[in-house]
Every structure is written in C-alpha cells, then in structure tokens.
Design a protein around this motif. Structure first.
Motif, PDB file in Angstrom:
ATOM      1  N   GLN A  27      14.704 -29.233  -9.403  1.00 56.68           N
ATOM      2  CA  GLN A  27      14.399 -30.143  -8.310  1.00 56.68           C
ATOM      3  C   GLN A  27      15.546 -31.094  -7.989  1.00 56.68           C
ATOM      4  O   GLN A  27      15.470 -31.813  -7.020  1.00 56.68           O
ATOM      5  CB  GLN A  27      13.142 -30.929  -8.623  1.00 56.68           C
ATOM      6  N   THR A  28      16.587 -31.116  -8.782  1.00 55.30           N
ATOM      7  CA  THR A  28      17.736 -31.951  -8.467  1.00 55.30           C
ATOM      8  C   THR A  28      18.885 -31.034  -8.071  1.00 55.30           C
ATOM      9  O   THR A  28      18.998 -29.921  -8.585  1.00 55.30           O
ATOM     10  CB  THR A  28      18.150 -32.817  -9.673  1.00 55.30           C
ATOM     11  N   PRO A  29      19.748 -31.499  -7.180  1.00 51.84           N
ATOM     12  CA  PRO A  29      20.876 -30.644  -6.795  1.00 51.84           C
ATOM     13  C   PRO A  29      21.721 -30.195  -7.982  1.00 51.84           C
ATOM     14  O   PRO A  29      22.270 -29.098  -7.980  1.00 51.84           O
ATOM     15  CB  PRO A  29      21.672 -31.529  -5.840  1.00 51.84           C
ATOM     16  N   ALA A  30      21.814 -31.017  -9.031  1.00 49.95           N
ATOM     17  CA  ALA A  30      22.629 -30.662 -10.195  1.00 49.95           C
ATOM     18  C   ALA A  30      22.170 -29.362 -10.856  1.00 49.95           C
ATOM     19  O   ALA A  30      22.973 -28.656 -11.463  1.00 49.95           O
ATOM     20  CB  ALA A  30      22.610 -31.803 -11.206  1.00 49.95           C
ATOM     21  N   ALA A  31      20.897 -29.023 -10.725  1.00 50.93           N
ATOM     22  CA  ALA A  31      20.385 -27.784 -11.311  1.00 50.93           C
ATOM     23  C   ALA A  31      21.024 -26.556 -10.672  1.00 50.93           C
ATOM     24  O   ALA A  31      20.991 -25.468 -11.246  1.00 50.93           O
ATOM     25  CB  ALA A  31      18.876 -27.720 -11.168  1.00 50.93           C
ATOM     26  N   TYR A  32      21.615 -26.724  -9.501  1.00 46.06           N
ATOM     27  CA  TYR A  32      22.228 -25.617  -8.763  1.00 46.06           C
ATOM     28  C   TYR A  32      23.753 -25.624  -8.867  1.00 46.06           C
ATOM     29  O   TYR A  32      24.420 -24.801  -8.250  1.00 46.06           O
ATOM     30  CB  TYR A  32      21.831 -25.691  -7.285  1.00 46.06           C
ATOM     31  N   ASP A  33      24.306 -26.575  -9.617  1.00 43.28           N
ATOM     32  CA  ASP A  33      25.761 -26.690  -9.728  1.00 43.28           C
ATOM     33  C   ASP A  33      26.389 -25.389 -10.198  1.00 43.28           C
ATOM     34  O   ASP A  33      25.832 -24.679 -11.028  1.00 43.28           O
ATOM     35  CB  ASP A  33      26.134 -27.800 -10.717  1.00 43.28           C
ATOM     36  N   GLY A  34      27.567 -25.113  -9.663  1.00 42.67           N
ATOM     37  CA  GLY A  34      28.317 -23.950 -10.096  1.00 42.67           C
ATOM     38  C   GLY A  34      29.027 -23.274  -8.937  1.00 42.67           C
ATOM     39  O   GLY A  34      29.053 -23.772  -7.806  1.00 42.67           O
ATOM     40  N   ASP A  35      29.616 -22.151  -9.255  1.00 38.70           N
ATOM     41  CA  ASP A  35      30.327 -21.329  -8.278  1.00 38.70           C
ATOM     42  C   ASP A  35      29.506 -20.070  -8.061  1.00 38.70           C
ATOM     43  O   ASP A  35      29.122 -19.394  -9.017  1.00 38.70           O
ATOM     44  CB  ASP A  35      31.729 -20.985  -8.796  1.00 38.70           C
ATOM     45  N   TRP A  36      29.251 -19.770  -6.794  1.00 41.86           N
ATOM     46  CA  TRP A  36      28.369 -18.685  -6.407  1.00 41.86           C
ATOM     47  C   TRP A  36      29.091 -17.786  -5.408  1.00 41.86           C
ATOM     48  O   TRP A  36      29.927 -18.261  -4.638  1.00 41.86           O
ATOM     49  CB  TRP A  36      27.105 -19.244  -5.762  1.00 41.86           C
ATOM     50  N   ALA A  37      28.757 -16.508  -5.387  1.00 43.33           N
ATOM     51  CA  ALA A  37      29.382 -15.578  -4.453  1.00 43.33           C
ATOM     52  C   ALA A  37      28.359 -14.577  -3.934  1.00 43.33           C
ATOM     53  O   ALA A  37      27.404 -14.219  -4.636  1.00 43.33           O
ATOM     54  CB  ALA A  37      30.526 -14.837  -5.131  1.00 43.33           C
ATOM     55  N   GLY A  38      28.571 -14.139  -2.690  1.00 44.34           N
ATOM     56  CA  GLY A  38      27.680 -13.149  -2.096  1.00 44.34           C
ATOM     57  C   GLY A  38      28.244 -12.653  -0.784  1.00 44.34           C
ATOM     58  O   GLY A  38      29.329 -13.060  -0.352  1.00 44.34           O
ATOM     59  N   THR A  39      27.501 -11.782  -0.145  1.00 46.72           N
ATOM     60  CA  THR A  39      27.920 -11.201   1.129  1.00 46.72           C
ATOM     61  C   THR A  39      26.822 -11.409   2.160  1.00 46.72           C
ATOM     62  O   THR A  39      25.659 -11.097   1.909  1.00 46.72           O
ATOM     63  CB  THR A  39      28.205  -9.690   0.969  1.00 46.72           C
ATOM     64  N   LEU A  40      27.226 -11.944   3.298  1.00 50.09           N
ATOM     65  CA  LEU A  40      26.304 -12.158   4.412  1.00 50.09           C
ATOM     66  C   LEU A  40      26.518 -11.035   5.415  1.00 50.09           C
ATOM     67  O   LEU A  40      27.644 -10.796   5.861  1.00 50.09           O
ATOM     68  CB  LEU A  40      26.586 -13.515   5.073  1.00 50.09           C
ATOM     69  N   VAL A  78      23.244 -32.345   0.888  1.00 48.24           N
ATOM     70  CA  VAL A  78      22.665 -31.458  -0.117  1.00 48.24           C
ATOM     71  C   VAL A  78      21.360 -32.079  -0.592  1.00 48.24           C
ATOM     72  O   VAL A  78      21.320 -33.259  -0.932  1.00 48.24           O
ATOM     73  CB  VAL A  78      23.614 -31.278  -1.321  1.00 48.24           C
ATOM     74  N   LYS A  79      20.295 -31.276  -0.591  1.00 52.91           N
ATOM     75  CA  LYS A  79      18.987 -31.774  -0.999  1.00 52.91           C
ATOM     76  C   LYS A  79      18.266 -30.685  -1.785  1.00 52.91           C
ATOM     77  O   LYS A  79      18.376 -29.505  -1.467  1.00 52.91           O
ATOM     78  CB  LYS A  79      18.184 -32.150   0.244  1.00 52.91           C
ATOM     79  N   ALA A  80      17.541 -31.101  -2.806  1.00 47.59           N
ATOM     80  CA  ALA A  80      16.678 -30.183  -3.544  1.00 47.59           C
ATOM     81  C   ALA A  80      15.278 -30.776  -3.522  1.00 47.59           C
ATOM     82  O   ALA A  80      15.083 -31.938  -3.855  1.00 47.59           O
ATOM     83  CB  ALA A  80      17.164 -30.017  -4.971  1.00 47.59           C
ATOM     84  N   ASP A  81      14.322 -29.971  -3.086  1.00 44.07           N
ATOM     85  CA  ASP A  81      12.948 -30.454  -2.986  1.00 44.07           C
ATOM     86  C   ASP A  81      12.004 -29.275  -3.150  1.00 44.07           C
ATOM     87  O   ASP A  81      12.208 -28.219  -2.534  1.00 44.07           O
ATOM     88  CB  ASP A  81      12.732 -31.128  -1.630  1.00 44.07           C
TER      89      ASP A  81
END
Length: 124
Positions: A27-40, A78-81
């Motif tokens: 529920q906090t933005p910190a829980a999503y911290d990191g480097d992420w990759a993908g294809t749109l 940035v928001k986490a809810d």
C-alpha cells in the motif's frame, strides 16, 4: 460473563481492528521500488520500456524510459492505494496503473495514453 471470556472478546476485537486498520504491504509506493522492464504493444509496434521507482526519506520518484523512442519521462505523481500503484506522467498524458504480483516479481496492469493497453513489467 466471566473475566476470561470478556478478555478474550476484547482481544479478538482489538485484533480485528488492527487487521482492518493495518494497510497491506503493497500500500505504500516503497513496496514497488526497483527497476522494472517490459514491452508495450501499441498500434502494431512493440516498445521496450524500463520503469524505475525509488523511495528515500518518504519521497518517491520515478521515471519511465522508452528505449525504442530514446525518451526518458519523469513521473509527476506516484500513489499507492488499495494494493494498486498509480504513476502519472503529465508531460505526455500517460498513466501507469499496476498491482504487484503475489511473488513480487511483476507489476501487472495497464498503460493509458489516450487508449488503455495491458502492460506487465518484470523486476530486473
């Protein structure tokens, strides 16, 4: 009602209150911290993306890199809810909405910029 029964009921009520009042880990933005990759996939094109999110001192910053377009876009907000991450990129009218997978290795959601498209980003 005896003292033990009353104490047990009070204890259960406190536990239930704590469970309701305690936010989930994601529920906090910190829980999503990191480097992420993908294809749109957009309009027949495949765009490789990297998303970076970092929280320090209670402040969360992020940026989106569109590798194929050579663009770096800073996150505006940035928001986490409710277990969902929402990141706005106002300069390009974009928004990333995603939930953390159960194993914590993927952000599964959508990219909206005019149209809404599915997007999954995996942790690097």
């Amino acid at each position: 009602m005896d003292l033990i029964s009353r104490a047990r009921r009070i204890g259960l009520a406190l536990l239930a209150t704590a469970m309701i009042a305690t936010p989930a880990t994601a529920q906090t933005p910190a829980a999503y911290d990191g480097d992420w990759a993908g294809t749109l996939e957009a309009g027949g094109q495949k765009l490789r993306l990297e998303f970076h999110l970092k929280t320090e001192g209670g402040q969360t910053t992020g940026e989106l890199n569109s590798l194929d377009q050579g663009a770096t876009i800073p996150a505006t907000a940035v928001k986490a809810d409710g277990g969902e991450l929402s990141v706005l990129f106002l300069p390009i009218g974009g928004e990333l909405k995603a939930k953390l997978s159960a194993d914590g290795k993927a952000l599964v959601g959508s990219w909206t910029q005019g149209a809404t498209l599915p997007l999954t980003l995996t942790k690097k």
